[in-house]
Scaffold this motif. Sequence first.
Motif, PDB file in Angstrom:
ATOM      1  N   VAL A  93      39.572  76.173  39.053  1.00 15.44           N
ATOM      2  CA  VAL A  93      38.270  75.729  38.559  1.00 15.44           C
ATOM      3  C   VAL A  93      37.831  76.659  37.434  1.00 15.44           C
ATOM      4  O   VAL A  93      37.905  77.879  37.558  1.00 15.44           O
ATOM      5  CB  VAL A  93      37.243  75.745  39.718  1.00 15.44           C
ATOM      6  N   ILE A  94      37.356  76.096  36.345  1.00 11.62           N
ATOM      7  CA  ILE A  94      36.997  76.881  35.163  1.00 11.62           C
ATOM      8  C   ILE A  94      35.908  77.919  35.468  1.00 11.62           C
ATOM      9  O   ILE A  94      35.948  79.035  34.956  1.00 11.62           O
ATOM     10  CB  ILE A  94      36.597  75.946  33.994  1.00 11.62           C
ATOM     11  N   ALA A  95      34.961  77.581  36.320  1.00 14.80           N
ATOM     12  CA  ALA A  95      33.894  78.525  36.673  1.00 14.80           C
ATOM     13  C   ALA A  95      34.470  79.731  37.418  1.00 14.80           C
ATOM     14  O   ALA A  95      34.085  80.876  37.155  1.00 14.80           O
ATOM     15  CB  ALA A  95      32.834  77.838  37.529  1.00 14.80           C
ATOM     16  N   VAL A  96      35.391  79.480  38.310  1.00 12.18           N
ATOM     17  CA  VAL A  96      36.012  80.559  39.079  1.00 12.18           C
ATOM     18  C   VAL A  96      36.877  81.420  38.159  1.00 12.18           C
ATOM     19  O   VAL A  96      36.825  82.649  38.208  1.00 12.18           O
ATOM     20  CB  VAL A  96      36.844  79.990  40.252  1.00 12.18           C
ATOM     21  N   ASN A  97      37.661  80.775  37.302  1.00 14.37           N
ATOM     22  CA  ASN A  97      38.513  81.523  36.374  1.00 14.37           C
ATOM     23  C   ASN A  97      37.684  82.410  35.461  1.00 14.37           C
ATOM     24  O   ASN A  97      38.019  83.577  35.236  1.00 14.37           O
ATOM     25  CB  ASN A  97      39.363  80.568  35.538  1.00 14.37           C
ATOM     26  N   THR A  98      36.589  81.877  34.928  1.00 14.14           N
ATOM     27  CA  THR A  98      35.742  82.647  34.023  1.00 14.14           C
ATOM     28  C   THR A  98      35.098  83.822  34.750  1.00 14.14           C
ATOM     29  O   THR A  98      35.059  84.941  34.230  1.00 14.14           O
ATOM     30  CB  THR A  98      34.666  81.738  33.395  1.00 14.14           C
ATOM     31  N   ALA A  99      34.607  83.593  35.947  1.00 10.88           N
ATOM     32  CA  ALA A  99      34.023  84.681  36.735  1.00 10.88           C
ATOM     33  C   ALA A  99      35.061  85.768  36.995  1.00 10.88           C
ATOM     34  O   ALA A  99      34.765  86.964  36.888  1.00 10.88           O
ATOM     35  CB  ALA A  99      33.476  84.146  38.060  1.00 10.88           C
ATOM     36  N   THR A 100      36.266  85.355  37.297  1.00  2.74           N
ATOM     37  CA  THR A 100      37.334  86.317  37.557  1.00  2.74           C
ATOM     38  C   THR A 100      37.617  87.163  36.317  1.00  2.74           C
ATOM     39  O   THR A 100      37.753  88.389  36.410  1.00  2.74           O
ATOM     40  CB  THR A 100      38.622  85.599  38.009  1.00  2.74           C
ATOM     41  N   PHE A 101      37.687  86.519  35.153  1.00  2.00           N
ATOM     42  CA  PHE A 101      37.944  87.248  33.909  1.00  2.00           C
ATOM     43  C   PHE A 101      36.846  88.271  33.624  1.00  2.00           C
ATOM     44  O   PHE A 101      37.123  89.425  33.290  1.00  2.00           O
ATOM     45  CB  PHE A 101      38.054  86.290  32.719  1.00  2.00           C
ATOM     46  N   VAL A 102      35.593  87.846  33.753  1.00  2.00           N
ATOM     47  CA  VAL A 102      34.467  88.752  33.473  1.00  2.00           C
ATOM     48  C   VAL A 102      34.468  89.906  34.476  1.00  2.00           C
ATOM     49  O   VAL A 102      34.314  91.075  34.094  1.00  2.00           O
ATOM     50  CB  VAL A 102      33.121  87.999  33.505  1.00  2.00           C
ATOM     51  N   GLY A 103      34.631  89.601  35.745  1.00  2.00           N
ATOM     52  CA  GLY A 103      34.645  90.641  36.768  1.00  2.00           C
ATOM     53  C   GLY A 103      35.782  91.626  36.560  1.00  2.00           C
ATOM     54  O   GLY A 103      35.602  92.841  36.686  1.00  2.00           O
ATOM     55  N   TYR A 104      36.954  91.111  36.210  1.00  2.00           N
ATOM     56  CA  TYR A 104      38.104  91.982  35.976  1.00  2.00           C
ATOM     57  C   TYR A 104      37.848  92.897  34.779  1.00  2.00           C
ATOM     58  O   TYR A 104      38.183  94.080  34.821  1.00  2.00           O
ATOM     59  CB  TYR A 104      39.367  91.154  35.751  1.00  2.00           C
ATOM     60  N   LYS A 105      37.242  92.342  33.732  1.00  2.00           N
ATOM     61  CA  LYS A 105      36.939  93.164  32.551  1.00  2.00           C
ATOM     62  C   LYS A 105      35.996  94.311  32.922  1.00  2.00           C
ATOM     63  O   LYS A 105      36.146  95.422  32.435  1.00  2.00           O
ATOM     64  CB  LYS A 105      36.308  92.319  31.451  1.00  2.00           C
ATOM     65  N   GLN A 106      35.050  94.044  33.808  1.00  2.00           N
ATOM     66  CA  GLN A 106      34.049  95.057  34.159  1.00  2.00           C
ATOM     67  C   GLN A 106      34.566  96.112  35.123  1.00  2.00           C
ATOM     68  O   GLN A 106      34.346  97.297  34.922  1.00  2.00           O
ATOM     69  CB  GLN A 106      32.805  94.391  34.771  1.00  2.00           C
TER      70      GLN A 106
END
Length: 180
Positions: free
Chosen positions: A58-71
């Motif tokens: 799911v795009i929302a989950v993927n995006t959240a994962t990317f942002v969280g990983y970056k942080q």
Amino acid sequence: MKELMDLFWTFCKIGGLTFGGGYSMLPMLQKEVVERRKWATEAEIIDYFAVGQCTPGVIAVNTATFVGYKQKGIMGGIMATLGVIFPSIIIITIIAAFLQNFAEIAVVQHAFNGIRVAVVALIINAVIKIGKTSIVNWLGAVIAIIAFVLTAFSGISPVYIVIAAALVGLLSKGMRGKKA
């Protein structure tokens, strides 16, 4: 630990207040992640959405994962992902328990019709914002128009369209490099 909980609760709020799928969360992501918390730039969010569209899930989950990983690395990715899915799990569980009893009620049907219209407006707003920052030259405008026509009027998978657009961008950059 505070930063991890911030990721969880921020994405929990986004996940709980976003109706209509991943694209409808873009305005809230821009406000919370880009403007308010400055966890990502506008360009990074667009990149996360593009990659999230091309990867399984799911795009929302993927995006959240990317942002969280970056942080905050792997734990940040996990906490942001859990945050964005937590409200859905609760809401879906409640709706599943009661939906059959309420789905045929006219007020519920009208409410869902209203939500769908509002989601369309949110998506159009997000497209305009993304377009202003992403389409920076005539080639970008041509790619955007062709991609829209192909996704709207053909059965071509968006994955192939994104890959083709990336190749056109790379070829364009390579050709400009040779001329210089």
